[in-house]
Design an enzyme around this catalytic site. Structure first.
Site, PDB file in Angstrom:
ATOM      1  N   LYS A 169      64.321 -78.277  59.420  1.00 33.70           N
ATOM      2  CA  LYS A 169      64.014 -77.746  60.737  1.00 33.70           C
ATOM      3  C   LYS A 169      65.003 -76.639  61.093  1.00 33.70           C
ATOM      4  O   LYS A 169      66.215 -76.801  60.925  1.00 33.70           O
ATOM      5  CB  LYS A 169      64.075 -78.855  61.793  1.00 33.70           C
ATOM      6  CG  LYS A 169      62.938 -79.849  61.676  1.00 33.70           C
ATOM      7  CD  LYS A 169      61.597 -79.179  61.955  1.00 33.70           C
ATOM      8  CE  LYS A 169      60.445 -80.129  61.765  1.00 33.70           C
ATOM      9  NZ  LYS A 169      59.150 -79.492  62.051  1.00 33.70           N
ATOM     10  N   ASP A 196      61.016 -74.726  58.843  1.00 39.44           N
ATOM     11  CA  ASP A 196      60.000 -74.786  59.896  1.00 39.44           C
ATOM     12  C   ASP A 196      60.684 -74.617  61.246  1.00 39.44           C
ATOM     13  O   ASP A 196      61.533 -75.422  61.627  1.00 39.44           O
ATOM     14  CB  ASP A 196      59.304 -76.146  59.828  1.00 39.44           C
ATOM     15  CG  ASP A 196      58.209 -76.316  60.867  1.00 39.44           C
ATOM     16  OD1 ASP A 196      57.915 -75.352  61.597  1.00 39.44           O
ATOM     17  OD2 ASP A 196      57.640 -77.424  60.940  1.00 39.44           O
ATOM     18  N   GLU A 222      57.786 -71.587  57.973  1.00 38.19           N
ATOM     19  CA  GLU A 222      56.679 -72.196  58.696  1.00 38.19           C
ATOM     20  C   GLU A 222      56.804 -71.992  60.205  1.00 38.19           C
ATOM     21  O   GLU A 222      57.881 -72.164  60.776  1.00 38.19           O
ATOM     22  CB  GLU A 222      56.640 -73.693  58.373  1.00 38.19           C
ATOM     23  CG  GLU A 222      55.459 -74.429  58.966  1.00 38.19           C
ATOM     24  CD  GLU A 222      55.335 -75.828  58.410  1.00 38.19           C
ATOM     25  OE1 GLU A 222      54.896 -76.717  59.164  1.00 38.19           O
ATOM     26  OE2 GLU A 222      55.669 -76.046  57.215  1.00 38.19           O
ATOM     27  N   GLU A 248      49.007 -75.369  61.922  1.00 41.87           N
ATOM     28  CA  GLU A 248      48.884 -76.716  62.482  1.00 41.87           C
ATOM     29  C   GLU A 248      48.385 -76.688  63.924  1.00 41.87           C
ATOM     30  O   GLU A 248      47.865 -77.696  64.420  1.00 41.87           O
ATOM     31  CB  GLU A 248      50.203 -77.474  62.384  1.00 41.87           C
ATOM     32  CG  GLU A 248      51.295 -76.999  63.330  1.00 41.87           C
ATOM     33  CD  GLU A 248      52.597 -77.752  63.117  1.00 41.87           C
ATOM     34  OE1 GLU A 248      52.928 -78.589  63.965  1.00 41.87           O
ATOM     35  OE2 GLU A 248      53.268 -77.505  62.104  1.00 41.87           O
ATOM     36  N   ASP A 271      45.714 -79.256  60.036  1.00 36.96           N
ATOM     37  CA  ASP A 271      45.928 -80.702  60.116  1.00 36.96           C
ATOM     38  C   ASP A 271      44.569 -81.373  60.195  1.00 36.96           C
ATOM     39  O   ASP A 271      43.779 -81.103  61.103  1.00 36.96           O
ATOM     40  CB  ASP A 271      46.779 -81.042  61.344  1.00 36.96           C
ATOM     41  CG  ASP A 271      47.241 -82.489  61.361  1.00 36.96           C
ATOM     42  OD1 ASP A 271      46.389 -83.382  61.235  1.00 36.96           O
ATOM     43  OD2 ASP A 271      48.459 -82.720  61.507  1.00 36.96           O
ATOM     44  N   HIS A 298      48.936 -79.880  57.147  1.00 35.73           N
ATOM     45  CA  HIS A 298      50.042 -80.402  57.941  1.00 35.73           C
ATOM     46  C   HIS A 298      49.778 -81.892  58.117  1.00 35.73           C
ATOM     47  O   HIS A 298      48.640 -82.315  58.334  1.00 35.73           O
ATOM     48  CB  HIS A 298      50.064 -79.707  59.305  1.00 35.73           C
ATOM     49  CG  HIS A 298      50.995 -80.320  60.301  1.00 35.73           C
ATOM     50  ND1 HIS A 298      50.565 -81.250  61.246  1.00 35.73           N
ATOM     51  CD2 HIS A 298      52.320 -80.154  60.508  1.00 35.73           C
ATOM     52  CE1 HIS A 298      51.597 -81.607  61.997  1.00 35.73           C
ATOM     53  NE2 HIS A 298      52.664 -80.962  61.573  1.00 35.73           N
ATOM     54  N   GLU A 331      52.883 -82.947  52.513  1.00 39.48           N
ATOM     55  CA  GLU A 331      53.945 -83.195  53.477  1.00 39.48           C
ATOM     56  C   GLU A 331      54.137 -84.699  53.663  1.00 39.48           C
ATOM     57  O   GLU A 331      53.190 -85.426  53.963  1.00 39.48           O
ATOM     58  CB  GLU A 331      53.622 -82.545  54.823  1.00 39.48           C
ATOM     59  CG  GLU A 331      54.723 -82.767  55.851  1.00 39.48           C
ATOM     60  CD  GLU A 331      54.616 -81.898  57.073  1.00 39.48           C
ATOM     61  OE1 GLU A 331      55.632 -81.695  57.756  1.00 39.48           O
ATOM     62  OE2 GLU A 331      53.502 -81.397  57.348  1.00 39.48           O
TER      63      GLU A 331
END
Length: 393
Positions: A169, A196, A222, A248, A271, A298, A331
Site C-alpha cells: 500500500k 496500490d 494500481e 475495481e 471485481d 480485484h 490477489e
C-alpha cells in the site's frame, strides 16, 4: 430448475487488529452473501462487494422479486432481465453490486446442477494452480519509522510463506511512500512487487511515485489516480514505464469500454462481486483482450469471491500469448479476515503461494451454515409469497 427463493445474509465481524490504507482505517468487515434456491433444492451462493446493508435492500426490494420463477440455469437471460429492469436509473453503483452477487450465485448453482466446476462452465481450466500475489502491508497506528520496519517485516514473512509476488500500500504521503518502495525492494530483491495507492495522488504526485516504482522494478502501479479522471492515466503513462492497473471501481462492459478507450491502462482489474458478476466479467475480459490487455480480478471479501476469481484465472489466456506463459496473478488478501477464514468448511486451498483451482461442482467452496449465525447481523428471504405481498402493497 426455477428459482424458488432468494436469501441475503449480511455478515459482519470486528477486527482484533484494525488496519488502514490511504483513505481510512477498517475496524470491522461487512459482506453481503446471496443465496439462490431452486425448486429442486439446489442452492447457489454469491457475494457482493460494497456497502452490505444498501445492497441488501437492492436485492430484497428490487431484483429478487423480478427473477423468481426464472430458470436457474439461464444466467445470461437473468442478467439481462435484471439489467433492463434497472437500466433507467442504475447502470452502475450499489445495485450493480447486487446483480453481481446474484449472478455469482447462479453460476454456483448451475455448476451444481450440471456437476461441473465454474471453470469448466466458463471455458475449461487451462491450469490446475494459479499463482497468487499477497496483498498486505496496510497501515497501523504507529510512528512512521516504526511502521516502515513493521511493513517490511510483514512482506518478508509472506516471501517466507512461498509467495513470489506481493502488493504494498502506498498513498500515505509521498515522502513515506518513497522510503517504503525502496525499502521493500532492498528487502525483497527477487520478488515481484506492485503498489496500490487507492486513488490517493494527484497527477504530479503520481508521476513522481511512478518514476520511483520504475527505478525499483515494480510490476504495476494500481489506482494511482481518481477514477473520476480517466483521461489523466494517459498523461501519467507518458511519463513512466511502470504498468498502470485499475478497474475495481468500474462496472459493466460499457464502463470498461469507456475506461480502456480513455487510454493509459495496461492491466484491467474488475471485481467479480461488483462489476456485474462472472457473466459480465467474461465480457470485460474479452473487451480487454480485444485491446491487447490482460484482466486480473480485484479480490476482497470471502471465499466466494476468491473462488470466482480463481476459476476466472484458471481459464485465463494471456495477451499476446507466447510459448512460455505469462503469469496472471490472483490477489490473495493477507489481512485479518474471519469472514473468509472461519465461515467456510470447504475453502480455496492456497499452498506455497499458489491457489488450487477448485474441481468440485460450482464454485467449489462451501459455507459452514452452523457458523453462519455467529456472523449474521441481518437476513432476508424473498419467495413467491413475499413477492405477491410486496406487489399488493
Amino acid at each position: 430448475m426455477n428459482i424458488k427463493c432468494i436469501r441475503t445474509h449480511h455478515v459482519r465481524c470486528q477486527l482484533d487488529n484494525p488496519f488502514g490504507f490511504s483513505q481510512w482505517f477498517y475496524d470491522q468487515r461487512n459482506v453481503l452473501l446471496v443465496e439462490v434456491v431452486a425448486e429442486n433444492g439446489v442452492t447457489g451462493w454469491g457475494e457482493c462487494y460494497g456497502p452490505a446493508s444498501v445492497i441488501e435492500a437492492a436485492i430484497e426490494k428490487f431484483y429478487a422479486p423480478k427473477i423468481l420463477g426464472m430458470n436457474i440455469l439461464s444466467t445470461e437471460t437473468i442478467w439481462h432481465h435484471m439489467w433492463r429492469a434497472s437500466l433507467d436509473f442504475a447502470r452502475s453503483g450499489v445495485m450493480m453490486a447486487g446483480m453481481s452477487g446474484i449472478d455469482m450465485a447462479l453460476w454456483d448453482a448451475k455448476g451444481k446442477v450440471l456437476n461441473q466446476s465454474v471453470s469448466q462452465l466458463i471455458g475449461g481450466a487451462a491450469r490446475d494452480k494459479v499463482p497468487c500475489y499477497a496483498t498486505g502491508m496496510y497501515y497501523l497506528d504507529l510512528p512512521e519509522d516504526v511502521l516502515l520496519d513493521k511493513l517490511v517485516e510483514e512482506a518478508v514473512s509472506y516471501a517466507e510463506q512461498g509467495f513470489k509476488a506481493m502488493k504494498i500500500k502506498v498513498g500515505k504521503n509521498v515522502e513515506f511512500d518513497e522510503k517504503l518502495i525502496v525499502a521493500m525492494r532492498k528487502a525483497l530483491p527477487t520478488t515481484i512487487l506492485a503498489a496500490d495507492s487507492n486513488h490517493a495522488y494527484d497527477l504530479p504526485e503520481a508521476i513522481k511515485i511512478a518514476k520511483i516504482l520504475d527505478e525499483n522494478d515494480y510490476a504495476w502501479f494500481e489506482e494511482p489516480l481518481s477514477p473520476e479522471h480517466p483521461e489523466l492515466f494517459t498523461k501519467l503513462h507518458e511519463k513512466a514505464n511502470v504498468a498502470i492497473a485499475t478497474g475495481e471501481c468500474e462496472q459493466t462492459r460499457y464502463g470498461f469500454q469507456r475506461l480502456i478507450a480513455a487510454g493509459g491502462i495496461q492491466l484491467v482489474q474488475a471485481d467479480l462481486a461488483y462489476c456485474g458478476g462472472i457473466s459480465e466479467g467474461l465480457k470485460i475480459r474479452s473487451l480487454a483482450s480485444a485491446n491487447g490487455l490482460n484482466m486480473i480480478p480485484h479480490v476482497w471479501g470471502t471465499q466466494l469471491n476468491l473462488a470466482a476469481a480463481t476459476h476466472f484465472l484458471g481459464t485465463a489466456y494471456n495477451e499476446p500469448g507466447r510459448a512460455e506463459e505469462k503469469k496472471l496473478f490472483l490477489e490473495y488478501d493477507r489481512t485479518e479476515n474471519p469472514l473468509r477464514d472461519e465461515l467456510y468448511k470447504v475453502n480455496v486451498q492456497v499452498i506455497d503461494g499458489e491457489a488450487i483451482v477448485p474441481t468440485g461442482p460450482g464454485l467449489g467452496v462451501e459455507i459452514d451454515t452452523t457458523k453462519l449465525k455467529d456472523f449474521v447481523v441481518n437476513q432476508t428471504e424473498t419467495n413467491w409469497a413475499a413477492s405477491v405481498k410486496q406487489i399488493a402493497q
